[in-house]
Motif scaffolding. Structure first.
Motif, PDB file in Angstrom:
ATOM      1  N   CYS A  49      59.172 -88.692  43.210  1.00  0.00           N
ATOM      2  CA  CYS A  49      59.000 -87.290  42.805  1.00  0.00           C
ATOM      3  C   CYS A  49      58.836 -87.169  41.288  1.00  0.00           C
ATOM      4  N   LEU A  53      55.585 -85.761  39.320  1.00  0.00           N
ATOM      5  CA  LEU A  53      55.717 -84.664  38.363  1.00  0.00           C
ATOM      6  C   LEU A  53      55.106 -85.030  37.009  1.00  0.00           C
ATOM      7  N   THR A  57      51.943 -83.346  35.137  1.00  0.00           N
ATOM      8  CA  THR A  57      52.111 -82.803  33.786  1.00  0.00           C
ATOM      9  C   THR A  57      51.095 -83.382  32.815  1.00  0.00           C
TER      10      THR A  57
END
Length: 240
Positions: A49, A53, A57
């Motif tokens: 995860c 992420l 980003t």
């Protein structure tokens, strides 16, 4: 009168070879999942995860430089800054490679490692493998491109491998731990072939990660032998 042909040796059958290679590892993973189910590898799920992420980003106009500042390591960076960024660099995937491949590798290898050797050993070995690649890049650039282990000065501006070095190091360590010798050898051969074909910084750092994992294997084997010797002499065994 000729004697009948003897049946093929059972020990050489593909099923027997597969059980000898992966049987203990498969049993450990199966038992871990059966006992804890989705709680068997929470760290691996968290790592996947976090990687997803960071990938999301750094693909945003506002997030690329932010991720570079907190988790991207280059040999040209000051050593203190590189060491500060290295833990998070395990979870920053390469921009030029498919992120789904990196996520699948992490889920598989980190998950198996966490189930088999525990979450903190998984993190320590993954960090050691990544750090070995990071430090090798600096030493290789100092040696220069003339030697077999040297690197060109331009590699100082190349971002380190990210999670792949940790994945390779963990794969070798877990295979050694569960005596999957052929699989460990195959991983090493594939990484050597990668260096021969591409000869880039990432491939060299993968070999450095393997070297670090082999050192950890040797240290663990030494501690196990000392533990058995102490147990045989009546002293409390040493835990590796």
């Amino acid at each position: 009168m000729s004697s009948p042909a003897s049946p093929p040796a059972a020990g050489r059958s593909p099923a027997r070879l597969a059980r000898a290679e992966w049987g203990p590892l498969y049993a450990a993973v199966r038992n871990g999942i059966a006992e804890r189910r989705w709680r068997a590898a929470p760290m691996a799920l968290g790592a996947v995860c976090l990687t997803a992420l960071l990938q999301f980003t750094q693909n945003q106009p506002w997030g690329y430089q932010f991720v570079q500042n907190i988790g991207s390591v280059r040999a040209e960076d000051p050593l203190w800054l590189a060491l500060l960024r290295t833990p998070l660099s395990l979870f920053v995937p390469a921009l030029d490679l498919p992120v789904w491949g990196a996520l699948a590798q992490m889920l598989l290898v980190f998950g198996i490692a966490e189930i088999c050797i525990g979450w903190w050993r998984t993190l320590v070995i993954g960090y050691a493998a990544t750090l070995a690649g990071t430090l090798y890049a600096r030493v290789g650039i100092e040696w220069g491109p003339g030697g077999p282990l040297g690197l060109p000065a331009s590699d100082a501006q190349v971002v380190d491998t990210g999670p792949s070095a940790a994945v390779v190091g963990l794969a070798v360590y877990v295979c050694w731990r569960y005596r999957a010798w052929f699989t460990a050898g195959l991983v090493i051969v594939l990484m050597v072939v990668e260096v021969i074909v591409k000869n880039n910084l990432a491939g060299r750092e993968h070999l450095a990660a393997i070297a670090a994992a082999l050192v950890l294997c040797a240290c663990s084997a030494m501690l196990q032998r000392r533990g058995r010797a102490s147990s045989g002499s009546g002293l409390p065994p040493i835990q590796s």
